[in-house]
Design a protein around this motif. Structure first.
Motif, short mmCIF file in Angstrom:
data_model
loop_
_atom_site.label_atom_id
_atom_site.label_comp_id
_atom_site.label_asym_id
_atom_site.label_seq_id
_atom_site.Cartn_x
_atom_site.Cartn_y
_atom_site.Cartn_z
N ASP A 34 -1.70 -14.53 47.13
CA ASP A 34 -0.71 -14.78 48.19
C ASP A 34 -0.23 -13.47 48.83
O ASP A 34 -0.05 -13.40 50.04
CB ASP A 34 0.51 -15.55 47.65
CG ASP A 34 0.20 -17.04 47.44
OD1 ASP A 34 -0.82 -17.53 47.97
OD2 ASP A 34 0.98 -17.71 46.74
N ASP A 35 -0.03 -12.44 48.00
CA ASP A 35 0.41 -11.14 48.56
C ASP A 35 -0.64 -10.56 49.49
O ASP A 35 -0.30 -10.05 50.57
CB ASP A 35 0.68 -10.13 47.43
CG ASP A 35 1.95 -10.46 46.66
OD1 ASP A 35 2.71 -11.35 47.11
OD2 ASP A 35 2.18 -9.84 45.60
N GLN A 58 -9.09 -21.45 54.75
CA GLN A 58 -10.30 -20.67 55.01
C GLN A 58 -10.10 -19.20 54.61
O GLN A 58 -10.95 -18.60 53.95
CB GLN A 58 -10.67 -20.78 56.50
CG GLN A 58 -12.11 -20.41 56.78
CD GLN A 58 -13.10 -21.14 55.87
OE1 GLN A 58 -13.13 -22.37 55.86
NE2 GLN A 58 -13.89 -20.39 55.10
N HIS A 59 -8.94 -18.64 54.98
CA HIS A 59 -8.61 -17.27 54.56
C HIS A 59 -8.58 -17.16 53.03
O HIS A 59 -9.06 -16.19 52.45
CB HIS A 59 -7.25 -16.85 55.12
CG HIS A 59 -7.26 -16.52 56.57
ND1 HIS A 59 -7.79 -15.34 57.06
CD2 HIS A 59 -6.82 -17.20 57.65
CE1 HIS A 59 -7.66 -15.31 58.37
NE2 HIS A 59 -7.08 -16.44 58.77
N GLU A 60 -7.99 -18.18 52.41
CA GLU A 60 -7.85 -18.18 50.95
C GLU A 60 -9.23 -18.23 50.28
O GLU A 60 -9.48 -17.52 49.31
CB GLU A 60 -7.00 -19.41 50.57
CG GLU A 60 -6.59 -19.47 49.12
CD GLU A 60 -5.73 -20.71 48.84
OE1 GLU A 60 -6.09 -21.82 49.28
OE2 GLU A 60 -4.68 -20.56 48.17
N THR A 61 -10.11 -19.07 50.82
CA THR A 61 -11.46 -19.20 50.27
C THR A 61 -12.22 -17.88 50.39
O THR A 61 -12.88 -17.44 49.44
CB THR A 61 -12.21 -20.34 51.00
OG1 THR A 61 -11.49 -21.55 50.77
CG2 THR A 61 -13.63 -20.49 50.51
N LEU A 64 -10.82 -15.42 47.80
CA LEU A 64 -11.22 -15.71 46.41
C LEU A 64 -12.60 -15.12 46.12
O LEU A 64 -12.82 -14.50 45.08
CB LEU A 64 -11.20 -17.22 46.13
CG LEU A 64 -11.62 -17.61 44.70
CD1 LEU A 64 -10.60 -17.12 43.68
CD2 LEU A 64 -11.81 -19.12 44.57
N LYS A 65 -13.51 -15.30 47.07
CA LYS A 65 -14.88 -14.77 46.89
C LYS A 65 -14.87 -13.26 46.73
O LYS A 65 -15.62 -12.70 45.94
CB LYS A 65 -15.76 -15.16 48.08
CG LYS A 65 -16.32 -16.56 47.96
CD LYS A 65 -17.36 -16.81 49.03
CE LYS A 65 -17.02 -18.05 49.82
NZ LYS A 65 -17.27 -17.98 51.25
N GLU A 66 -14.01 -12.59 47.49
CA GLU A 66 -13.90 -11.13 47.38
C GLU A 66 -13.27 -10.74 46.05
O GLU A 66 -13.76 -9.86 45.34
CB GLU A 66 -12.98 -10.57 48.47
CG GLU A 66 -13.52 -10.58 49.86
CD GLU A 66 -12.41 -10.21 50.84
OE1 GLU A 66 -11.62 -9.28 50.55
OE2 GLU A 66 -12.31 -10.87 51.89
N ALA A 67 -12.16 -11.40 45.73
CA ALA A 67 -11.36 -11.01 44.57
C ALA A 67 -12.14 -11.17 43.27
O ALA A 67 -12.02 -10.36 42.34
CB ALA A 67 -10.08 -11.84 44.52
N THR A 76 -3.75 -16.84 41.65
CA THR A 76 -4.16 -17.61 42.83
C THR A 76 -2.93 -18.28 43.45
O THR A 76 -1.85 -18.26 42.89
CB THR A 76 -5.18 -18.70 42.44
OG1 THR A 76 -4.57 -19.57 41.49
CG2 THR A 76 -6.44 -18.09 41.85
N GLY A 77 -3.13 -18.92 44.61
CA GLY A 77 -2.11 -19.80 45.18
C GLY A 77 -2.36 -21.21 44.64
O GLY A 77 -3.49 -21.55 44.29
#
Ligand code: S3P
Length: 165
Positions: A34-35, A58-61, A64-67, A76-77
């Protein structure tokens, strides 16, 4: 090499707080999704208003792939488990479900004044419980380890996680 540890759970489950504790104990990096998203897209509640939840997801997805490629503890959120793409990414990862009673979650959400959550702010308690129950099975199915967080302090929860890793 350390495998990433991913904390999932509903809003108010303690993902941010516990990720700090666990990353401290393991002396490793931490990513608070979220940050990072706030850095990228600004206030989450404003973003929901202006662009809608689907665009946020979409941004969250993407994040996640990067993180997941970094060796870190990832907070996560609460809605990360909704996207099928994310479910697949999480399927073979060290996913920890921070579980809490809906009443406890609602208390924590309502008392967290600096974090306005668009999926909770305009809902009454019954609606938040419904949202929780609609997601509960996904959290359980994706988790390799489940840890209870109601009425427990962060240190105790973090040490239980470390023991179970
Ligand atoms: C959401 C949870 C929030 C944040 C966004 C949407 C949700 O994260 O990603 O407001 O739908 O459950 P937290 O679980 O950290 O509050």
């Amino acid at each position: 090499m350390m495998e990433s540890i991913i904390l999932i759970g509903f809003m108010g489950a303690g993902k941010t707080t516990i990720s700090r504790e666990v990353a401290n104990i393991l002396n490793c990096q931490r990513v608070d999704m979220d940050d990072v998203l706030v850095e990228r897209i600004g206030s989450i509640s404003q973003y929901f208003e202006q662009h809608g939840e689907a665009s946020f997801r979409q941004h969250e997805t993407n994040l996640l792939k990067e993180a997941i490629t970094q060796e870190s503890v990832i907070a996560t959120g609460g809605g990360v488990i909704l996207q099928e793409e994310n479910q697949q990414v999480l399927a073979d990862k060290k996913v920890i479900y921070l579980k809490a009673d809906p009443e406890v979650l609602i208390d924590r959400i309502r008392n967290d004044e600096e974090n306005i959550r668009p999926n909770a702010a305009n809902k009454n308690d019954g609606e938040i419980k419904d949202l929780f129950h609609s997601r509960e099975r996904l959290y359980e199915q994706l988790a390799k380890i489940t840890v209870e967080t109601s009425h427990r302090c962060p240190q105790e929860i973090a040490s239980e996680i470390i023991q179970q890793l």
